[in-house]
Design a protein around this motif. Structure first.
Motif, PDB file in Angstrom:
ATOM      1  N   ASP A 103     -56.906 -16.983 -23.355  1.00 38.90           N
ATOM      2  CA  ASP A 103     -57.468 -18.274 -23.745  1.00 38.90           C
ATOM      3  C   ASP A 103     -57.080 -19.328 -22.699  1.00 38.90           C
ATOM      4  N   GLU A 104     -57.963 -20.274 -22.499  1.00 42.71           N
ATOM      5  CA  GLU A 104     -57.726 -21.338 -21.516  1.00 42.71           C
ATOM      6  C   GLU A 104     -56.451 -22.126 -21.808  1.00 42.71           C
ATOM      7  N   ARG A 105     -56.104 -22.243 -23.081  1.00 43.98           N
ATOM      8  CA  ARG A 105     -54.869 -22.965 -23.448  1.00 43.98           C
ATOM      9  C   ARG A 105     -53.635 -22.236 -22.932  1.00 43.98           C
ATOM     10  N   ALA A 106     -53.672 -20.901 -22.930  1.00 41.00           N
ATOM     11  CA  ALA A 106     -52.547 -20.125 -22.400  1.00 41.00           C
ATOM     12  C   ALA A 106     -52.445 -20.303 -20.891  1.00 41.00           C
ATOM     13  N   VAL A 107     -53.600 -20.375 -20.227  1.00 41.55           N
ATOM     14  CA  VAL A 107     -53.603 -20.604 -18.775  1.00 41.55           C
ATOM     15  C   VAL A 107     -52.989 -21.972 -18.472  1.00 41.55           C
ATOM     16  N   ALA A 108     -53.391 -22.991 -19.223  1.00 42.48           N
ATOM     17  CA  ALA A 108     -52.838 -24.336 -19.016  1.00 42.48           C
ATOM     18  C   ALA A 108     -51.338 -24.357 -19.278  1.00 42.48           C
ATOM     19  N   LEU A 109     -50.909 -23.666 -20.327  1.00 43.39           N
ATOM     20  CA  LEU A 109     -49.483 -23.590 -20.641  1.00 43.39           C
ATOM     21  C   LEU A 109     -48.725 -22.934 -19.483  1.00 43.39           C
ATOM     22  N   GLY A 110     -49.278 -21.856 -18.956  1.00 45.87           N
ATOM     23  CA  GLY A 110     -48.650 -21.168 -17.829  1.00 45.87           C
ATOM     24  C   GLY A 110     -48.563 -22.060 -16.598  1.00 45.87           C
ATOM     25  N   TRP A 111     -49.645 -22.768 -16.307  1.00 44.10           N
ATOM     26  CA  TRP A 111     -49.633 -23.660 -15.141  1.00 44.10           C
ATOM     27  C   TRP A 111     -48.592 -24.766 -15.292  1.00 44.10           C
ATOM     28  N   SER A 112     -48.384 -25.229 -16.517  1.00 33.72           N
ATOM     29  CA  SER A 112     -47.401 -26.300 -16.712  1.00 33.72           C
ATOM     30  C   SER A 112     -45.997 -25.835 -16.342  1.00 33.72           C
ATOM     31  N   HIS A 113     -45.729 -24.543 -16.482  1.00 35.51           N
ATOM     32  CA  HIS A 113     -44.403 -24.014 -16.165  1.00 35.51           C
ATOM     33  C   HIS A 113     -44.348 -23.402 -14.761  1.00 35.51           C
ATOM     34  N   PHE A 114     -45.332 -22.572 -14.451  1.00 34.90           N
ATOM     35  CA  PHE A 114     -45.307 -21.831 -13.189  1.00 34.90           C
ATOM     36  C   PHE A 114     -45.991 -22.569 -12.035  1.00 34.90           C
ATOM     37  N   GLY A 115     -46.791 -23.583 -12.346  1.00 34.02           N
ATOM     38  CA  GLY A 115     -47.524 -24.311 -11.310  1.00 34.02           C
ATOM     39  C   GLY A 115     -46.650 -24.851 -10.194  1.00 34.02           C
ATOM     40  N   PRO A 116     -45.540 -25.539 -10.514  1.00 34.43           N
ATOM     41  CA  PRO A 116     -44.686 -26.056  -9.442  1.00 34.43           C
ATOM     42  C   PRO A 116     -44.113 -24.941  -8.546  1.00 34.43           C
ATOM     43  N   LEU A 117     -43.778 -23.819  -9.136  1.00 35.04           N
ATOM     44  CA  LEU A 117     -43.266 -22.701  -8.348  1.00 35.04           C
ATOM     45  C   LEU A 117     -44.360 -22.120  -7.448  1.00 35.04           C
ATOM     46  N   ILE A 118     -45.568 -22.001  -8.001  1.00 41.18           N
ATOM     47  CA  ILE A 118     -46.697 -21.512  -7.202  1.00 41.18           C
ATOM     48  C   ILE A 118     -46.990 -22.479  -6.062  1.00 41.18           C
ATOM     49  N   ALA A 119     -46.964 -23.771  -6.353  1.00 40.50           N
ATOM     50  CA  ALA A 119     -47.207 -24.773  -5.318  1.00 40.50           C
ATOM     51  C   ALA A 119     -46.162 -24.673  -4.212  1.00 40.50           C
ATOM     52  N   ARG A 120     -44.912 -24.447  -4.571  1.00 37.95           N
ATOM     53  CA  ARG A 120     -43.851 -24.299  -3.571  1.00 37.95           C
ATOM     54  C   ARG A 120     -44.075 -23.054  -2.724  1.00 37.95           C
ATOM     55  N   ALA A 121     -44.510 -21.967  -3.349  1.00 38.22           N
ATOM     56  CA  ALA A 121     -44.792 -20.742  -2.597  1.00 38.22           C
ATOM     57  C   ALA A 121     -45.919 -20.968  -1.604  1.00 38.22           C
ATOM     58  N   VAL A 122     -46.979 -21.645  -2.037  1.00 44.28           N
ATOM     59  CA  VAL A 122     -48.110 -21.944  -1.145  1.00 44.28           C
ATOM     60  C   VAL A 122     -47.646 -22.833   0.003  1.00 44.28           C
ATOM     61  N   GLU A 123     -46.811 -23.804  -0.309  1.00 42.18           N
ATOM     62  CA  GLU A 123     -46.274 -24.707   0.717  1.00 42.18           C
ATOM     63  C   GLU A 123     -45.457 -23.928   1.749  1.00 42.18           C
ATOM     64  N   LEU A 124     -44.592 -23.040   1.270  1.00 42.34           N
ATOM     65  CA  LEU A 124     -43.788 -22.232   2.189  1.00 42.34           C
ATOM     66  C   LEU A 124     -44.668 -21.342   3.061  1.00 42.34           C
ATOM     67  N   LEU A 125     -45.670 -20.710   2.443  1.00 46.44           N
ATOM     68  CA  LEU A 125     -46.553 -19.819   3.196  1.00 46.44           C
ATOM     69  C   LEU A 125     -47.378 -20.565   4.236  1.00 46.44           C
ATOM     70  N   SER A 126     -47.677 -21.826   3.980  1.00 46.81           N
ATOM     71  CA  SER A 126     -48.471 -22.593   4.948  1.00 46.81           C
ATOM     72  C   SER A 126     -47.707 -22.816   6.246  1.00 46.81           C
ATOM     73  N   GLY A 127     -46.407 -22.609   6.235  1.00 47.35           N
ATOM     74  CA  GLY A 127     -45.609 -22.745   7.449  1.00 47.35           C
ATOM     75  C   GLY A 127     -45.659 -21.511   8.346  1.00 47.35           C
ATOM     76  N   TYR A 128     -46.330 -20.460   7.896  1.00 51.06           N
ATOM     77  CA  TYR A 128     -46.448 -19.228   8.680  1.00 51.06           C
ATOM     78  C   TYR A 128     -47.860 -19.115   9.226  1.00 51.06           C
ATOM     79  N   ASP A 129     -47.993 -18.497  10.409  1.00 49.84           N
ATOM     80  CA  ASP A 129     -49.333 -18.293  10.950  1.00 49.84           C
ATOM     81  C   ASP A 129     -49.984 -17.083  10.272  1.00 49.84           C
ATOM     82  N   ALA A 130     -51.250 -16.858  10.577  1.00 45.80           N
ATOM     83  CA  ALA A 130     -52.022 -15.800   9.912  1.00 45.80           C
ATOM     84  C   ALA A 130     -51.381 -14.426  10.109  1.00 45.80           C
ATOM     85  N   ARG A 131     -50.864 -14.154  11.285  1.00 43.95           N
ATOM     86  CA  ARG A 131     -50.237 -12.851  11.562  1.00 43.95           C
ATOM     87  C   ARG A 131     -48.968 -12.662  10.726  1.00 43.95           C
ATOM     88  N   GLU A 132     -48.168 -13.722  10.622  1.00 45.69           N
ATOM     89  CA  GLU A 132     -46.952 -13.654   9.812  1.00 45.69           C
ATOM     90  C   GLU A 132     -47.283 -13.492   8.324  1.00 45.69           C
TER      91      GLU A 132
END
Length: 160
Positions: A103-132
């Motif tokens: 259900d969409e409500r479960a997705v929203a609930l998950g994003w409220s908790h895991f979203g900041p961690l996912i955002a940090r992972a994306v931020e960290l990965l953006s510091g690597y080039d495509a090969r890395e």
């Protein structure tokens, strides 16, 4: 460039193990705060991953993915459905087939908790080039496959 040696490789393995423990604790906090069992969280993740891949899962397929028997799977889906996290739906192509959807409500609930961690992972990965990033993806994919096969056969004689 010199070979970093087994100490560096083991250091990375130990960091991966520590990350696994931290991610498990993060997931357990989410489960506890939301009155869920850790298996409930694993089920929701499995269902969302399947949906992202364009696959619909039946309760039986979900149970197999989680290593649950039929009774355990039914109890899990019933519990998640009562909580409003999933719904059973008739397959569009085969009306006899019932799938489990998040259900969409479960997705929203998950994003409220895991979203900041996912955002940090994306931020960290953006510091690597495509090969890395390809190397990181290859390593994580290989480790996931190894873990899924119960770690495969050991390549050494004893613990390290």
């Amino acid at each position: 460039m010199s070979d970093p040696g087994p100490e560096t490789e083991l250091e990375i393995v130990h960091l991966l193990r520590a990350l696994t423990v931290e991610l498990g604790a993060h997931s357990a906090r989410f489960a506890q705060r939301n009155g869920m069992h850790p298996t409930d969280v694993r089920a929701l993740i499995t269902l969302m991953d399947a949906a992202r891949a364009g696959e619909a899962l039946t309760a039986g397929h979900l149970g197999t993915a989680l290593g649950l028997n039929s009774a355990g799977t039914t109890a899990l889906v019933d519990r998640l459905e009562r909580a409003g996290h999933v719904r059973r739906a008739r397959d569009e192509r085969d009306r006899r087939r019932v799938t489990v959807e998040v259900d969409e409500r479960a997705v929203a609930l998950g994003w409220s908790h895991f979203g900041p961690l996912i955002a940090r992972a994306v931020e960290l990965l953006s510091g690597y080039d495509a090969r890395e990033r390809a190397a990181i993806k290859g390593f994580l994919t290989g480790m996931r496959e190894a873990a899924g096969a119960d770690g495969g056969e050991p390549h050494h004689n004893g613990p390290r």
